[in-house]
Design a protein around this motif. Sequence first.
Motif, PDB file in Angstrom:
ATOM      1  N   MET A  42       0.823  -1.199   0.000  1.00 32.87           N
ATOM      2  CA  MET A  42       0.000   0.000   0.000  1.00 32.87           C
ATOM      3  C   MET A  42       0.856   1.247   0.000  1.00 32.87           C
ATOM      4  O   MET A  42       1.019   1.935  -0.980  1.00 32.87           O
ATOM      5  N   ARG A  43       1.487   1.548   1.133  1.00 37.61           N
ATOM      6  CA  ARG A  43       2.329   2.724   1.238  1.00 37.61           C
ATOM      7  C   ARG A  43       3.660   2.324   1.840  1.00 37.61           C
ATOM      8  O   ARG A  43       3.787   1.346   2.544  1.00 37.61           O
ATOM      9  N   TYR A  44       4.660   3.144   1.573  1.00 30.61           N
ATOM     10  CA  TYR A  44       6.000   3.027   2.107  1.00 30.61           C
ATOM     11  C   TYR A  44       6.788   1.904   1.459  1.00 30.61           C
ATOM     12  O   TYR A  44       7.716   2.136   0.753  1.00 30.61           O
ATOM     13  N   ARG A  45       6.431   0.625   1.724  1.00 31.42           N
ATOM     14  CA  ARG A  45       7.396  -0.386   1.368  1.00 31.42           C
ATOM     15  C   ARG A  45       6.739  -1.646   0.845  1.00 31.42           C
ATOM     16  O   ARG A  45       5.778  -2.132   1.388  1.00 31.42           O
ATOM     17  N   ARG A  46       7.328  -2.180  -0.232  1.00 32.34           N
ATOM     18  CA  ARG A  46       6.979  -3.509  -0.701  1.00 32.34           C
ATOM     19  C   ARG A  46       8.286  -4.266  -0.856  1.00 32.34           C
ATOM     20  O   ARG A  46       9.141  -3.902  -1.644  1.00 32.34           O
ATOM     21  N   ALA A  47       8.480  -5.320  -0.096  1.00 30.98           N
ATOM     22  CA  ALA A  47       9.725  -6.064  -0.170  1.00 30.98           C
ATOM     23  C   ALA A  47       9.477  -7.526   0.120  1.00 30.98           C
ATOM     24  O   ALA A  47       8.504  -7.912   0.749  1.00 30.98           O
ATOM     25  N   GLY A  48      10.404  -8.362  -0.346  1.00 30.94           N
ATOM     26  CA  GLY A  48      10.392  -9.762   0.037  1.00 30.94           C
ATOM     27  C   GLY A  48       9.405 -10.639  -0.700  1.00 30.94           C
ATOM     28  O   GLY A  48       8.958 -11.649  -0.172  1.00 30.94           O
ATOM     29  N   LEU A  49       9.064 -10.318  -1.960  1.00 32.01           N
ATOM     30  CA  LEU A  49       8.124 -11.166  -2.683  1.00 32.01           C
ATOM     31  C   LEU A  49       8.641 -12.589  -2.821  1.00 32.01           C
ATOM     32  O   LEU A  49       7.890 -13.552  -2.683  1.00 32.01           O
ATOM     33  N   ALA A  50       9.934 -12.709  -3.062  1.00 26.91           N
ATOM     34  CA  ALA A  50      10.486 -14.045  -3.214  1.00 26.91           C
ATOM     35  C   ALA A  50      10.330 -14.843  -1.929  1.00 26.91           C
ATOM     36  O   ALA A  50      10.003 -16.024  -1.942  1.00 26.91           O
ATOM     37  N   LYS A  51      10.577 -14.178  -0.809  1.00 25.52           N
ATOM     38  CA  LYS A  51      10.422 -14.864   0.466  1.00 25.52           C
ATOM     39  C   LYS A  51       8.975 -15.275   0.693  1.00 25.52           C
ATOM     40  O   LYS A  51       8.681 -16.338   1.223  1.00 25.52           O
ATOM     41  N   THR A 109      -5.472  -5.919   7.364  1.00 28.73           N
ATOM     42  CA  THR A 109      -4.809  -4.823   6.649  1.00 28.73           C
ATOM     43  C   THR A 109      -3.346  -4.758   7.080  1.00 28.73           C
ATOM     44  O   THR A 109      -2.892  -5.519   7.928  1.00 28.73           O
ATOM     45  N   PHE A 110      -2.612  -3.802   6.515  1.00 31.43           N
ATOM     46  CA  PHE A 110      -1.199  -3.615   6.832  1.00 31.43           C
ATOM     47  C   PHE A 110      -0.887  -2.125   6.745  1.00 31.43           C
ATOM     48  O   PHE A 110      -1.665  -1.339   6.190  1.00 31.43           O
ATOM     49  N   ASN A 111       0.237  -1.720   7.273  1.00 29.85           N
ATOM     50  CA  ASN A 111       0.584  -0.298   7.303  1.00 29.85           C
ATOM     51  C   ASN A 111      -0.588   0.520   7.843  1.00 29.85           C
ATOM     52  O   ASN A 111      -1.214   0.142   8.823  1.00 29.85           O
ATOM     53  N   VAL A 155     -23.433  -6.087  13.761  1.00 28.01           N
ATOM     54  CA  VAL A 155     -22.129  -6.475  13.220  1.00 28.01           C
ATOM     55  C   VAL A 155     -21.025  -6.164  14.235  1.00 28.01           C
ATOM     56  O   VAL A 155     -20.997  -5.087  14.835  1.00 28.01           O
ATOM     57  N   LYS A 156     -20.127  -7.102  14.411  1.00 28.55           N
ATOM     58  CA  LYS A 156     -18.941  -6.925  15.245  1.00 28.55           C
ATOM     59  C   LYS A 156     -17.707  -7.137  14.376  1.00 28.55           C
ATOM     60  O   LYS A 156     -17.584  -8.168  13.715  1.00 28.55           O
ATOM     61  N   ILE A 157     -16.795  -6.138  14.358  1.00 25.67           N
ATOM     62  CA  ILE A 157     -15.644  -6.174  13.448  1.00 25.67           C
ATOM     63  C   ILE A 157     -14.345  -6.277  14.235  1.00 25.67           C
ATOM     64  O   ILE A 157     -14.137  -5.550  15.209  1.00 25.67           O
ATOM     65  N   THR A 158     -13.470  -7.166  13.794  1.00 27.96           N
ATOM     66  CA  THR A 158     -12.123  -7.269  14.340  1.00 27.96           C
ATOM     67  C   THR A 158     -11.123  -6.960  13.234  1.00 27.96           C
ATOM     68  O   THR A 158     -11.198  -7.553  12.146  1.00 27.96           O
ATOM     69  N   GLN A 159     -10.221  -6.016  13.486  1.00 28.87           N
ATOM     70  CA  GLN A 159      -9.202  -5.670  12.500  1.00 28.87           C
ATOM     71  C   GLN A 159      -7.890  -6.362  12.861  1.00 28.87           C
ATOM     72  O   GLN A 159      -7.387  -6.231  13.968  1.00 28.87           O
ATOM     73  N   ARG A 160      -7.349  -7.108  11.912  1.00 24.92           N
ATOM     74  CA  ARG A 160      -6.021  -7.695  12.051  1.00 24.92           C
ATOM     75  C   ARG A 160      -5.055  -6.794  11.294  1.00 24.92           C
ATOM     76  O   ARG A 160      -5.080  -6.745  10.066  1.00 24.92           O
ATOM     77  N   LYS A 161      -4.217  -6.100  12.010  1.00 30.75           N
ATOM     78  CA  LYS A 161      -3.361  -5.100  11.390  1.00 30.75           C
ATOM     79  C   LYS A 161      -1.900  -5.509  11.488  1.00 30.75           C
ATOM     80  O   LYS A 161      -1.384  -5.737  12.580  1.00 30.75           O
ATOM     81  N   THR A 162      -1.236  -5.615  10.333  1.00 27.72           N
ATOM     82  CA  THR A 162       0.171  -5.980  10.250  1.00 27.72           C
ATOM     83  C   THR A 162       0.988  -4.739   9.922  1.00 27.72           C
ATOM     84  O   THR A 162       0.551  -3.894   9.138  1.00 27.72           O
ATOM     85  N   GLY A 163       2.172  -4.641  10.505  1.00 24.05           N
ATOM     86  CA  GLY A 163       2.976  -3.432  10.329  1.00 24.05           C
ATOM     87  C   GLY A 163       3.447  -3.194   8.911  1.00 24.05           C
ATOM     88  O   GLY A 163       3.495  -2.068   8.453  1.00 24.05           O
ATOM     89  N   GLN A 164       3.805  -4.250   8.184  1.00 24.04           N
ATOM     90  CA  GLN A 164       4.318  -4.097   6.837  1.00 24.04           C
ATOM     91  C   GLN A 164       3.578  -5.029   5.876  1.00 24.04           C
ATOM     92  O   GLN A 164       2.942  -6.008   6.291  1.00 24.04           O
ATOM     93  N   ALA A 165       3.706  -4.742   4.594  1.00 25.46           N
ATOM     94  CA  ALA A 165       2.987  -5.509   3.587  1.00 25.46           C
ATOM     95  C   ALA A 165       3.515  -6.931   3.451  1.00 25.46           C
ATOM     96  O   ALA A 165       2.748  -7.863   3.223  1.00 25.46           O
ATOM     97  N   GLN A 166       4.821  -7.119   3.587  1.00 24.63           N
ATOM     98  CA  GLN A 166       5.412  -8.432   3.321  1.00 24.63           C
ATOM     99  C   GLN A 166       4.854  -9.538   4.221  1.00 24.63           C
ATOM    100  O   GLN A 166       4.386 -10.562   3.724  1.00 24.63           O
ATOM    101  N   PRO A 167       4.848  -9.397   5.560  1.00 28.14           N
ATOM    102  CA  PRO A 167       4.278 -10.474   6.379  1.00 28.14           C
ATOM    103  C   PRO A 167       2.777 -10.650   6.186  1.00 28.14           C
ATOM    104  O   PRO A 167       2.260 -11.767   6.286  1.00 28.14           O
ATOM    105  N   HIS A 168       2.087  -9.552   5.899  1.00 26.56           N
ATOM    106  CA  HIS A 168       0.646  -9.672   5.628  1.00 26.56           C
ATOM    107  C   HIS A 168       0.397 -10.574   4.430  1.00 26.56           C
ATOM    108  O   HIS A 168      -0.455 -11.472   4.478  1.00 26.56           O
ATOM    109  N   HIS A 169       1.132 -10.359   3.347  1.00 24.87           N
ATOM    110  CA  HIS A 169       0.905 -11.142   2.143  1.00 24.87           C
ATOM    111  C   HIS A 169       1.463 -12.552   2.282  1.00 24.87           C
ATOM    112  O   HIS A 169       0.934 -13.492   1.671  1.00 24.87           O
ATOM    113  N   GLN A 170       2.503 -12.729   3.069  1.00 26.86           N
ATOM    114  CA  GLN A 170       2.976 -14.086   3.353  1.00 26.86           C
ATOM    115  C   GLN A 170       1.849 -14.887   4.004  1.00 26.86           C
ATOM    116  O   GLN A 170       1.582 -16.037   3.640  1.00 26.86           O
ATOM    117  N   ASN A 171       1.177 -14.268   4.975  1.00 27.41           N
ATOM    118  CA  ASN A 171       0.053 -14.920   5.627  1.00 27.41           C
ATOM    119  C   ASN A 171      -1.076 -15.190   4.632  1.00 27.41           C
ATOM    120  O   ASN A 171      -1.692 -16.270   4.633  1.00 27.41           O
TER     121      ASN A 171
END
Length: 428
Positions: free
Chosen positions: A1-10, A44-46, A64-80
């Motif tokens: 999204m913003r700032y950083r995209r890294a580690g696609l290979a990982k 989400t991330f970032n 409706v009850k909503i829970t947000q799972r927020k990851t600091g960076q995009a890479q671990p979010h997409h790994q998950n």
Amino acid sequence: MRYRRAGLAKVLACTAVLALAASACGSGGSGTSADGKVELTIATFNEFGYEDLLKEYEAANPNVKITQRKTGQAQPHHQNLFTKLAAGSGLADIEAVEEGYLSQVMSKSGQFEDLKELGPKDVKEDRWLQWKVDAVTTKDGKMIGYGTDIGPLAMCYRKDLFEAAKLPSDPESVKALFETWDSYFQAGDQYVQATGKAWFDSASQVFNPMHNQAKVGYFDRDDKLVIETNDDKKYFDQVSGAVQRGQSAKLVAWSDEWKRGFKESAFATKVCPSWMLGPIEENSGPELKGKWAVTAAFPGGGGNWGGSYLTVPKQGKNKAEAAKLAAWLTAPEQQTKAFVAKGTFPSQTQALISPELLNKTSEYFGGEKVGLLFSEQANKVPGAQYKGPQDGTIQETVISPALQAVEQGTSPGDAWNQVVEGAKKAAR
């Protein structure tokens, strides 16, 4: 999204390894709570700017009850994300997807709902810029995501360093320097000759947007590798030539050295998607306030770098309710609020003409009306680039290392041979 995209290979390498472990994570979707409320999760991330919006939605929808799972960076979010797609369970009801990972997601589009069918019927494609919709539309016409933010491109530069090199320095007069990539690199030669210092931060940070301006990426629409026949060799030679003439500061983006480079005036220009204003200000510090400027110009016309989507995986138990929430979050009114909260630049056509956005200024960048500027830049993007399934992998693990090798002394010819060989391996 913003700032950083890294580690696609990982990410892709870890997917197979972690898939079995992920199978114990529970079923997709959250079902219903003990008090009868529909439970939804959103991953989400970032910074999406959704914290207050989710509370607002719950207040308007008490069932409706909503829970947000927020990851600091995009890479671990997409790994998950990729791990749990492989496992067949464990995903949130709504999963955010960053533009840099979209080609991998599109290759697995059958695991996501078609929001044209599932989403609220009053949500039409014209809510978004057309190129934002096109990027998330499958070959058979399914739309698997609702657009959130974007990263329209402009150019940022140091006015004081331009003045020292006797180059034009006000935002209007510099536009001629940034009209084409040829004029950009020619101005870089002037700057290096006058100062002996670097013009830009890193070769890959310049190559990426050049490549992204083409109609297709490293693959054509039949997913055939075209890196040897498209314009990437020309772009690679242009950037490599500039490196050899001293224009690159040879800094790896997001490294500590790169961050210090802003404060140390290691380079004079920066390719500047809308979300880059934040890192520039953060890394440059208060002492450089007013010395950085941004101009409504970008070599070769418009371009985009970054942005995300909200998707609804088929794993979920409350998919219709998830689509309803995703549609509400990506409505112009909510995306404008997210922009005000976190600076995420909206992709909705009505949000792009909202007073809250158009009147947004940046004191750090000399009081520039950055909302208006980037709104204009967003409308210059010619269309969505088609990206094949391994597009992001080639960018991350082939192109960037080859350009770094040029910065460390490898000949451009040898580096390009490395690119072709690496791309063919990635495409197999």
